[in-house]
Design a protein around this motif. Structure first.
Motif, PDB file in Angstrom:
ATOM      1  N   GLU A   1       0.818  -1.210   0.000  1.00  0.00           N
ATOM      2  CA  GLU A   1       0.000   0.000   0.000  1.00  0.00           C
ATOM      3  C   GLU A   1       0.856   1.264   0.000  1.00  0.00           C
TER       4      GLU A   1
ATOM      5  N   TYR B   1       0.850   4.158  -2.849  1.00  0.00           N
ATOM      6  CA  TYR B   1       0.626   5.566  -2.534  1.00  0.00           C
ATOM      7  C   TYR B   1       1.751   6.437  -3.098  1.00  0.00           C
TER       8      TYR B   1
ATOM      9  N   GLU C   1      -2.024   8.755   9.739  1.00  0.00           N
ATOM     10  CA  GLU C   1      -3.476   8.638   9.792  1.00  0.00           C
ATOM     11  C   GLU C   1      -3.928   7.187   9.627  1.00  0.00           C
ATOM     12  N   ARG C   2      -3.264   6.433   8.753  1.00  0.00           N
ATOM     13  CA  ARG C   2      -3.718   5.084   8.413  1.00  0.00           C
ATOM     14  C   ARG C   2      -2.957   3.985   9.143  1.00  0.00           C
TER      15      ARG C   2
ATOM     16  N   TRP D   1       0.272   3.115   8.871  1.00  0.00           N
ATOM     17  CA  TRP D   1       1.259   2.406   8.062  1.00  0.00           C
ATOM     18  C   TRP D   1       2.635   2.532   8.692  1.00  0.00           C
TER      19      TRP D   1
END
Length: 696
Positions: free
Chosen positions: A192, A196, A226-227, A229
Motif C-alpha cells: 500500500e 501511494y 493517519e492510516r 502504516w
C-alpha cells in the motif's frame, strides 16, 4: 610434482625469470649456495649447466607450471565445472568494476596472494597455510575457501577459452569478490505504501507543479500516521523513485503527467517517416511562416526607419523540397498569403498544386481562404466575404487543403526542416543574427546592440536582405544535394532537378492573371447608412445603395485605389460600384497607404496647431512664471468674454487696473531683464579670463 627434482637449462631459467642469461649466471656465481646446479655432458661440445627449478624465483616456478600444465586440462575442467554455474559467468565486467571498484581491486591483490599460496609445493604445507592465513588476516578455513573458488574460476576460464578463444582470467578475481545483492527489491516498502508513492509521484497536478521527493515524503508521513502504516526512510523513498524513473523506464510517463499530451507529442512521442518519393511533384505542397533570427532596417510609409525581424511566407513541394512563392515581409497576414500563393502559381519553380498542407494559423484557415468556418464561435457579422464561396484556395484551382493539427509541427516535417536549414545555413551568416527565437536555453540567444547597429547603418535594408535571400535560395539551396532525397535514394539529389526533371508530376493550368487580381482585393462586410458606406473616414455613395439602407453588404476594394468600393450582396451578387467624391477631388486614384498617411498627417497638423493655440493664449503672468522656472499661480487661460459672476463663494481672479500695479509690473520686468544681461556678461568675462590664464 617435486620441483627439487626438476632441472632446466640456464637459458630457459633466465627466460622464465624475465632476466638476461648473463644476469642469471652472475647471480649463481655470487651466491652459489642459493642455487642447486648440475652439469650435463653433451656429445661434441661443452658440458651444459642445469639449475634446479626449486632454486629459482616464484615467478619462474609459476611460469614453468603454467607452461607445462597443458596436459590434463580437460580433466581439471571436468572436475571443477560440475557444480552449478557461478554468478560471475554472466556478469558484465565493466558494469561490476564501475559499481564495485573498491571491492574489485582488493580482489585483484588477493588473487595474487592466493596464486602464491597455490604455487607452494614444499614440505609441511599445513604449517605454511597457517602462517599464510595469519599474514592475510583471515582464518585457515577462509584461505582454503579462497583457493577452492580460485581453482574453480580457473577451470571455468579454461572451459570458455576453449569454446571461443577468449581470455577469461578475470573470473579468478571475481571469484574472490562478493556476489552483488539483488537490487530493487525494497523489502521495507509495503504494497500500500508503494502504491501511494506511485499515485502521488505520477499525479498530474503534483507532476506539473514540479513536485519533489521531499514534498512526497512529507505527504507520506502525514498519510501513514493517519492510516497506521509503517513507512520507510527518506533515502528508501528516494531510491524507489529513482528506480521507477531509471530502471522501470517511466520517465516518459512522468513527462506526460507533468507537461501534458501536447508537449509529450512534441518531445517524446515516436514519429513516423512520410514516404515522399511516392508523391508526384506539386502533388502536396506545405505552407508556413518563419521569423528570421536576425534584424534588418525597415522603412515605414511615413519615412521612419526602425529595426525589425523580417518574416518569410513560403511553400515547399513535399516531393522535391523546392521552395516556391517566397515572400519576405514585416508582418504576415492573409493578404501576404495570397500574394505568396499567386507567386507560386505564376513563378518558376511553381504551378498549381493538387493539395495544400497548411498551418493551423488564422491567416491560413480563414474562411476567405478555405471556404469553411474556422470556428463556430464567430457571428455572422464577423464572417469575412470572398467572391468565391469555395474559398481562395479552390478559386485559384487547388483541389483541396489539409490542415495541420494544432501544436504538431512534425506533420509538416519538410518545411519545418527547411526552416532549420534556413537558420543554420543562411541566417547565421547575417551580421545582425541574435540567436534562435524559440531557443530553450539562454546560450541560444546572442546579445547585440541592434539600435546602435541601426544608427551606424550596419543593418541590411529589406531590399538588400531579400536580394541575399534570393541568391541563397536559388543559387545554393535549390542546387545542393538534399539529405532527404539521398535517404530516399532518389534519381536526382537536388531540389531543382527533382522538380524540373521528375517523371511524375501533377499539372493543372493556372487561372488568368486578371482573374487572380480580382481575388487579391480586400473583402469586408459593412453597414449601409442613409448617407452611404463609411470607410477610411469618408463616405461612399451610389444610387443602388438606397435599397440596402440599414442592411449589411459585402465590399471589395483594391488597396492601390480606395476611391472606389465594389459592393455585393451577402449572396455574392454585385450591386454597384460606390465612389467617394471627396477622394476623387484629391486625386483620380488614391492608395490605401497614402490615404492612411494623409489621415495621420491631418491628425498631426491639428495636434500641432492646438499646441500653438494653447501657447499663444497663455496669459502674460503665466508666461513670466514659466520663464523664471517658478510655479505658476495662474491655472486656466485668460477669460476675455463677459460671463456671469456665478456663485459668490467662487474665487475670481481679476487683472488689477491701477497705475501702481502697472508701475510695479514694469519695474519687475526691467529687473528681470537686467539680471539676465548681468548673468550673460559675467559668463563672458569668466570665459575670457580663463583663456588669458591659459595663454599665460
Amino acid at each position: 610434482m617435486n620441483l627439487a627434482e626438476i632441472f632446466i637449462t640456464l637459458e630457459e631459467a633466465a627466460e622464465l625469470d624475465g632476466v638476461k642469461y648473463n644476469t642469471l649466471v652472475q647471480r649463481i656465481k655470487r651466491n652459489p649456495e642459493n642455487y642447486q646446479t648440475k652439469t650435463e655432458a653433451r656429445d661434441g661440445g661443452k658440458d651444459r649447466v642445469l639449475v634446479s627449478l626449486s632454486s629459482l624465483s616464484k615467478k619462474a616456478r609459476r611460469g614453468y607450471k603454467e607452461k607445462k600444465n597443458v596436459d590434463g586440462r580437460d580433466v581439471v575442467i571436468e572436475e571443477r565445472t560440475e557444480s552449478e554455474i557461478p554468478w560471475y559467468i554472466d556478469i558484465d565486467l565493466n558494469w561490476y568494476i564501475e559499481k564495485f571498484s573498491t571491492q574489485y581491486y582488493k580482489a585483484v591483490e588477493l588473487a595474487k596472494q592466493v596464486q602464491e599460496f597455490l604455487n607452494y609445493n614444499d614440505d609441511d604445507r599445513t604449517a605454511f597455510a597457517e602462517e599464510f592465513a595469519d599474514k592475510l588476516g583471515v582464518s585457515q578455513r577462509t584461505l582454503y575457501r579462497y583457493s577452492q573458488a580460485y581453482l574453480e574460476a580457473s577451470a571455468w576460464a579454461m572451459k570458455l577459452e576453449k569454446m571461443d578463444c577468449g581470455n577469461y582470467d578475470f573470473f579468478k578475481v571475481l571469484s574472490l569478490c562478493r556476489k552483488p545483492k539483488e537490487k530493487h527489491t525494497f523489502p521495507s516498502l509495503e504494497a500500500e505504501v508503494r502504491a501511494y508513492i506511485e499515485n502521488v509521484w505520477f499525479d498530474k497536478h503534483f507532476a506539473e507543479n514540479v513536485g519533489t521527493v521531499e514534498m512526497l515524503y512529507m505527504k507520506l508521513e502525514e498519510v501513514a500516521e493517519e492510516r497506521g502504516w509503517e513507512y520507510p526512510s527518506y533515502q528508501t523513498v528516494t531510491r524507489y523513485i529513482n528506480y521507477l524513473m531509471e530502471e522501470k523506464r517511466l520517465k516518459n510517463a512522468h513527462f506526460l503527467a507533468a507537461k501534458g499530451s501536447r508537449e509529450y507529442k512534441n518531445k517524446v512521442m515516436v514519429k513516423g517517416s512520410r514516404d515522399t518519393k511516392a508523391l508526384p511533384v506539386m502533388g502536396l505542397v506545405q505552407g508556413d511562416e518563419h521569423t528570421f533570427d536576425c534584424w534588418v532596417a525597415y522603412q515605414h510609409p511615413n519615412g521612419k526607419i526602425t529595426s525589425i525581424k523580417p518574416k518569410l511566407v513560403a511553400w515547399i513541394d513535399t516531393r522535391s523540397r523546392a521552395i516556391m512563392g517566397d515572400v519576405v515581409c514585416r508582418n504576415a497576414n492573409s493578404q501576404i498569403l495570397k500574394q505568396s500563393l499567386l507567386k507560386m502559381l505564376y513563378g518558376e519553380p511553381g504551378g498549381v498544386p493538387q493539395w495544400l498542407l497548411i498551418d493551423n494559423g488564422k491567416d491560413y484557415t480563414a474562411e476567405t481562404m478555405t471556404g469553411r468556418k474556422r470556428s463556430q464561435r464567430k457571428s455572422d457579422e464577423e464572417l469575412c466575404f470572398d467572391s468565391e464561396t469555395e474559398g481562395f484556395y479552390r478559386s485559384i484551382g487547388i483541389q483541396d487543403d489539409m490542415r495541420s493539427l494544432p501544436y504538431q509541427p512534425w506533420s509538416k516535417g519538410q518545411i519545418e526542416r527547411f526552416f532549420g536549414t534556413v537558420c543554420s545555413d543562411f541566417t547565421k551568416w547575417m551580421f545582425s543574427y541574435t540567436g534562435t527565437l524559440t531557443g530553450s536555453k539562454t546560450a541560444a540567444k546572442i546579445k547585440k546592440d541592434v539600435p546602435n547597429m541601426l544608427k551606424r547603418g550596419e543593418l541590411l535594408t529589406m531590399e538588400e536582405f531579400y536580394s541575399e535571400w534570393s541568391k541563397w535560395l536559388h543559387d545554393r539551396y535549390h542546387k545542393e544535394e538534399h539529405g532527404g532525397l539521398k535517404r530516399q535514394k532518389d534519381k536526382y539529389l537536388t531540389p531543382i532537378e527533382v522538380f524540373m526533371k521528375s517523371d511524375e508530376r501533377y499539372y493543372k493550368p493556372a487561372p488568368p492573371k486578371s482573374y487572380a487580381s480580382i481575388l487579391m482585393m480586400k473583402a469586408e462586410r459593412v453597414h449601409v447608412y442613409n448617407i452611404g458606406i463609411r470607410k477610411f473616414g469618408y463616405e461612399y455613395r451610389a444610387d443602388e445603395l438606397t435599397d440596402y439602407i440599414g442592411e449589411k453588404v459585402d465590399i471589395k476594394y483594391d488597396p492601390e485605389d480606395v476611391t472606389r468600393l465594389y459592393v455585393y450582396t451577402r449572396e455574392g451578387k454585385k450591386i454597384c460600384e460606390a465612389v467617394s467624391q471627396e477622394l476623387l477631388m484629391i486625386a483620380p486614384r488614391v492608395q490605401q497607404k497614402a490615404l492612411e498617411e494623409h489621415i495621420k498627417m491631418q491628425k498631426r497638423q491639428i495636434k500641432r496647431d492646438k499646441e500653438r493655440l494653447e501657447e499663444f493664449t497663455t496669459p502674460f503672468e503665466e508666461r513670466v512664471a514659466q520663464y523664471n522656472g517658478a510655479p505658476s499661480e495662474v491655472v486656466g487661460g485668460m477669460d476675455l468674454m463677459v460671463k456671469g459672476k456665478g456663485n459668490k463663494n467662487d474665487k475670481v481672479i481679476a487683472l488689477p487696473q491701477d497705475k501702481q500695479f502697472g508701475t510695479e509690473l514694469k519695474d519687475k520686468k526691467n529687473r528681470q531683464k537686467q539680471e539676465v544681461e548681468n548673468e550673460f556678461f559675467n559668463k563672458k568675462a569668466q570665459d575670457a579670463l580663463s583663456k588669458l590664464r591659459l595663454l599665460g
